[in-house]
Design a protein around this motif. Sequence first.
Motif, PDB file in Angstrom:
ATOM      1  N   PRO A   1       0.772  -1.308  -0.054  1.00 57.51           N
ATOM      2  CA  PRO A   1      -0.004  -0.146  -0.054  1.00 57.51           C
ATOM      3  C   PRO A   1       0.927   1.344  -0.031  1.00 57.51           C
ATOM      4  CG  PRO A   1       0.085  -1.057   2.057  1.00 57.51           C
ATOM      5  CD  PRO A   1       1.017  -1.772   1.362  1.00 57.51           C
ATOM      6  N   VAL A   2       0.742   2.185  -0.928  1.00 53.11           N
ATOM      7  CA  VAL A   2       1.395   3.365  -1.162  1.00 53.11           C
ATOM      8  C   VAL A   2       0.179   4.522  -0.779  1.00 53.11           C
ATOM      9  CG1 VAL A   2       2.646   5.129  -2.384  1.00 53.11           C
ATOM     10  CG2 VAL A   2       3.001   2.699  -2.816  1.00 53.11           C
TER      11      VAL A   2
ATOM     12  N   ALA B   1       6.581  11.631   9.084  1.00 51.18           N
ATOM     13  CA  ALA B   1       7.771  10.750   8.825  1.00 51.18           C
ATOM     14  C   ALA B   1       7.203   9.580   7.926  1.00 51.18           C
ATOM     15  CB  ALA B   1       8.259  10.194  10.229  1.00 51.18           C
ATOM     16  N   HIS B   2       6.134   8.971   8.190  1.00 49.59           N
ATOM     17  CA  HIS B   2       5.570   7.879   7.169  1.00 49.59           C
ATOM     18  C   HIS B   2       5.560   8.574   5.834  1.00 49.59           C
ATOM     19  CE1 HIS B   2       5.078   4.670   9.999  1.00 49.59           C
ATOM     20  NE2 HIS B   2       4.076   5.294  10.995  1.00 49.59           N
ATOM     21  N   ASN B   3       4.955   9.694   5.578  1.00 54.72           N
ATOM     22  CA  ASN B   3       4.873  10.117   4.417  1.00 54.72           C
ATOM     23  C   ASN B   3       6.090  10.558   3.425  1.00 54.72           C
ATOM     24  OD1 ASN B   3       2.045  10.078   4.651  1.00 54.72           O
ATOM     25  ND2 ASN B   3       1.789  12.224   5.080  1.00 54.72           N
ATOM     26  N   ALA B   4       7.049  10.890   4.451  1.00 50.96           N
ATOM     27  CA  ALA B   4       8.407  11.308   3.840  1.00 50.96           C
ATOM     28  C   ALA B   4       9.200   9.983   3.306  1.00 50.96           C
ATOM     29  CB  ALA B   4       9.373  11.847   4.698  1.00 50.96           C
ATOM     30  N   ARG B   5       8.805   8.649   3.948  1.00 45.76           N
ATOM     31  CA  ARG B   5       9.445   7.539   3.319  1.00 45.76           C
ATOM     32  C   ARG B   5       8.793   7.106   2.128  1.00 45.76           C
ATOM     33  NH1 ARG B   5       8.164   3.832   7.916  1.00 45.76           N
ATOM     34  NH2 ARG B   5       8.344   2.381   6.248  1.00 45.76           N
ATOM     35  N   HIS B   6       7.779   7.501   1.819  1.00 42.29           N
ATOM     36  CA  HIS B   6       6.941   7.331   0.435  1.00 42.29           C
ATOM     37  C   HIS B   6       7.900   7.389  -0.878  1.00 42.29           C
ATOM     38  CE1 HIS B   6       3.286   5.514   1.688  1.00 42.29           C
ATOM     39  NE2 HIS B   6       2.946   6.954   2.169  1.00 42.29           N
ATOM     40  N   ASP B   7       8.021   6.718  -1.959  1.00 42.55           N
ATOM     41  CA  ASP B   7       8.514   6.870  -2.934  1.00 42.55           C
ATOM     42  C   ASP B   7       7.805   7.688  -4.014  1.00 42.55           C
ATOM     43  OD1 ASP B   7       9.869   6.694  -5.504  1.00 42.55           O
ATOM     44  OD2 ASP B   7       9.939   4.571  -6.064  1.00 42.55           O
ATOM     45  N   GLU B   8       8.166   8.963  -4.097  1.00 41.99           N
ATOM     46  CA  GLU B   8       7.241   9.963  -4.824  1.00 41.99           C
ATOM     47  C   GLU B   8       7.007   9.605  -6.381  1.00 41.99           C
ATOM     48  OE1 GLU B   8       5.831  12.499  -3.660  1.00 41.99           O
ATOM     49  OE2 GLU B   8       6.272  11.656  -1.617  1.00 41.99           O
ATOM     50  N   ASP B   9       8.050   8.673  -6.935  1.00 44.36           N
ATOM     51  CA  ASP B   9       7.772   8.485  -8.358  1.00 44.36           C
ATOM     52  C   ASP B   9       6.833   7.169  -8.272  1.00 44.36           C
ATOM     53  OD1 ASP B   9       9.639   9.825  -9.145  1.00 44.36           O
ATOM     54  OD2 ASP B   9      11.278   8.446  -9.122  1.00 44.36           O
ATOM     55  N   VAL B  10       6.410   6.443  -7.347  1.00 41.58           N
ATOM     56  CA  VAL B  10       5.274   5.666  -7.549  1.00 41.58           C
ATOM     57  C   VAL B  10       4.169   6.153  -7.006  1.00 41.58           C
ATOM     58  CG1 VAL B  10       4.391   3.418  -6.123  1.00 41.58           C
ATOM     59  CG2 VAL B  10       6.893   3.737  -6.864  1.00 41.58           C
ATOM     60  N   TYR B  11       3.990   7.248  -5.886  1.00 40.39           N
ATOM     61  CA  TYR B  11       2.870   7.903  -5.630  1.00 40.39           C
ATOM     62  C   TYR B  11       2.356   8.889  -6.916  1.00 40.39           C
ATOM     63  CZ  TYR B  11      -0.431  10.312  -2.676  1.00 40.39           C
ATOM     64  OH  TYR B  11      -1.596  10.932  -2.325  1.00 40.39           O
ATOM     65  N   HIS B  12       3.265   9.413  -7.449  1.00 39.38           N
ATOM     66  CA  HIS B  12       2.967  10.198  -8.731  1.00 39.38           C
ATOM     67  C   HIS B  12       2.124   9.525  -9.635  1.00 39.38           C
ATOM     68  CE1 HIS B  12       2.997  13.435 -11.398  1.00 39.38           C
ATOM     69  NE2 HIS B  12       3.507  12.684 -12.240  1.00 39.38           N
ATOM     70  N   ARG B  13       2.067   8.203  -9.820  1.00 34.03           N
ATOM     71  CA  ARG B  13       1.184   7.495 -10.723  1.00 34.03           C
ATOM     72  C   ARG B  13      -0.372   7.514 -10.548  1.00 34.03           C
ATOM     73  NH1 ARG B  13       4.439   1.801 -10.268  1.00 34.03           N
ATOM     74  NH2 ARG B  13       6.767   2.671 -10.903  1.00 34.03           N
ATOM     75  N   ARG B  14      -0.396   7.596  -9.110  1.00 32.89           N
ATOM     76  CA  ARG B  14      -1.984   8.182  -8.556  1.00 32.89           C
ATOM     77  C   ARG B  14      -2.381   9.171  -9.696  1.00 32.89           C
ATOM     78  NH1 ARG B  14      -4.469  11.392  -5.573  1.00 32.89           N
ATOM     79  NH2 ARG B  14      -2.641  12.357  -4.979  1.00 32.89           N
ATOM     80  N   SER B  15      -1.686  10.128  -9.581  1.00 33.35           N
ATOM     81  CA  SER B  15      -1.984  11.582 -10.097  1.00 33.35           C
ATOM     82  C   SER B  15      -2.319  11.364 -11.480  1.00 33.35           C
ATOM     83  CB  SER B  15      -1.252  12.663  -9.675  1.00 33.35           C
ATOM     84  OG  SER B  15       0.017  12.600 -10.106  1.00 33.35           O
ATOM     85  N   ILE B  16      -1.201  10.645 -12.260  1.00 39.64           N
ATOM     86  CA  ILE B  16      -1.339  10.235 -13.661  1.00 39.64           C
ATOM     87  C   ILE B  16      -2.767   9.539 -13.973  1.00 39.64           C
ATOM     88  CG2 ILE B  16      -0.192   9.032 -15.484  1.00 39.64           C
ATOM     89  CD1 ILE B  16       2.449   9.522 -14.195  1.00 39.64           C
ATOM     90  N   VAL B  17      -3.006   8.501 -13.208  1.00 38.76           N
ATOM     91  CA  VAL B  17      -4.365   7.752 -13.251  1.00 38.76           C
ATOM     92  C   VAL B  17      -5.804   8.618 -13.136  1.00 38.76           C
ATOM     93  CG1 VAL B  17      -5.711   5.892 -12.331  1.00 38.76           C
ATOM     94  CG2 VAL B  17      -3.414   5.719 -12.701  1.00 38.76           C
TER      95      VAL B  17
END
Length: 98
Positions: free
Chosen positions: A27-28, A40-56
Amino acid sequence: QLTTITADKSYDWDALRHELKDAGIRPVIKHREFYGLDKAHNARHDEDVYHRRSIVEAIFFALKHRFGETLRARTWFGQFRELVLKAAVRNIEQAVRI
């Protein structure tokens, strides 16, 4: 096989995270920031992976803008097929435009 799910802060439930992890899905999902640990949890997310959400979300917006929000099929599979066809038509339109 589904390996990763990205979602925004409105899906920040621990039960959902645990269920996804138990199913072997990463889960991202951003945490709502009530405490410093959430940041701190949010800072650990890979922004490239999370950015896919906005593309979709941008693709869904474009499909709704072009074809409307209504699906005319009654069954789940029919709606799925209708959505796939709309996406295919939009991809062809974009390829022809280039």
